[in-house]
Scaffold this motif. Structure first.
Motif, PDB file in Angstrom:
ATOM      1  N   UNK A 157       0.690  -1.254  -0.080  1.00 49.60           N
ATOM      2  CA  UNK A 157       0.239  -0.057  -0.149  1.00 49.60           C
ATOM      3  C   UNK A 157       0.931   1.035  -0.410  1.00 49.60           C
ATOM      4  N   UNK A 158       0.255   2.385  -1.373  1.00 52.22           N
ATOM      5  CA  UNK A 158       1.454   3.716  -0.874  1.00 52.22           C
ATOM      6  C   UNK A 158       0.243   4.916  -0.640  1.00 52.22           C
ATOM      7  N   UNK A 159       0.746   5.455   0.675  1.00 52.99           N
ATOM      8  CA  UNK A 159       0.106   6.834   0.522  1.00 52.99           C
ATOM      9  C   UNK A 159       0.728   7.824   0.624  1.00 52.99           C
ATOM     10  N   UNK A 160      -0.466   8.479   0.258  1.00 50.91           N
ATOM     11  CA  UNK A 160       1.131  10.501   0.603  1.00 50.91           C
ATOM     12  C   UNK A 160       0.413  10.961   1.794  1.00 50.91           C
ATOM     13  N   UNK A 161       1.353  11.176   2.663  1.00 56.08           N
ATOM     14  CA  UNK A 161       1.259  11.874   3.826  1.00 56.08           C
ATOM     15  C   UNK A 161       2.563  13.137   4.455  1.00 56.08           C
ATOM     16  N   UNK A 162       2.131  13.682   5.173  1.00 53.23           N
ATOM     17  CA  UNK A 162       3.326  14.582   5.556  1.00 53.23           C
ATOM     18  C   UNK A 162       4.279  14.455   6.434  1.00 53.23           C
ATOM     19  N   UNK A 163       4.817  14.834   7.123  1.00 58.71           N
ATOM     20  CA  UNK A 163       5.278  15.521   8.627  1.00 58.71           C
ATOM     21  C   UNK A 163       4.631  16.347   8.986  1.00 58.71           C
ATOM     22  N   UNK A 164       4.255  16.561  10.518  1.00 57.53           N
ATOM     23  CA  UNK A 164       3.960  17.884  11.454  1.00 57.53           C
ATOM     24  C   UNK A 164       4.894  19.238  10.523  1.00 57.53           C
TER      25      UNK A 164
END
Length: 190
Positions: free
Chosen positions: A48-55
């Protein structure tokens, strides 16, 4: 492309914040589910691949048109509900969840390391959107010499015409393109 031991199914951007925009297109979501179920039945690695960013969004450049807008609106951080894999596609043990910070599944992620460590040389692509993660990942995977198959009915795009042109005219230059059913029918019997 029948060497299952060296094959991985990439389930890309099937996360809450993106799937919610495609709820009207149940056919795509069902096709992705069928591809995941088939991969599991045939012992094909599911990733599974998702897009997300650090705080604080340290990965987002102000020059990046798409992601700088997300930075201004907020959300899409690694703990945000929008970046979690949608409940319809919950990963099982041994199915990695890769977090990327750009459009391609390879960009800023551990995907390539995982593929190398598992000796994967063939990728089966699914995801939302066809003109985003699927196109970017296909191009980069082709440059990295992976064998590639795109499951056209397990990809979705906000623009059906863009999806059609990509799957019928652009993708076949670098990948095999088929439906989930055609792919599954070509797999060895259990």
């Amino acid at each position: 492309m029948n060497n299952q031991e060296h094959t991985a199914l990439l389930v890309m951007d099937m996360q809450n914040g993106i799937v919610s925009r495609f709820q009207h297109n149940q056919e795509v979501l069902q096709a992705v589910r069928r591809s995941v179920e088939a991969a599991r039945r045939h012992s094909i690695q599911v990733i599974f691949v998702r897009v997300a960013f650090s705080e604080g969004y340290p990965e987002v450049s102000p020059r990046n048109k798409t992601f700088s807008a997300i930075r201004q609106m907020g959300g899409m951080t690694v703990l945000d509900e929008a970046t979690q894999i949608h409940e319809s596609f919950q990963p099982k043990d041994g199915e990695p969840v890769v977090t990327k910070h750009r459009v391609s599944a390879f960009s800023g992620s551990t995907l390539e390391i995982i593929l190398r460590s598992k000796q994967i040389d063939t990728l089966i692509l699914t995801g939302i959107s066809t003109s985003g993660v699927v196109l970017s990942t296909l191009r980069e995977a082709a440059d990295k010499d992976y064998a590639i198959r795109v499951l056209s009915d397990a990809c979705g795009d906000p623009d059906p015409e863009v999806h059609r042109v990509l799957t019928e005219k652009v993708f076949p230059r670098q990948a095999e393109v088929s439906t989930v059913d055609d792919w599954v029918n070509g797999l060895p019997n259990d």
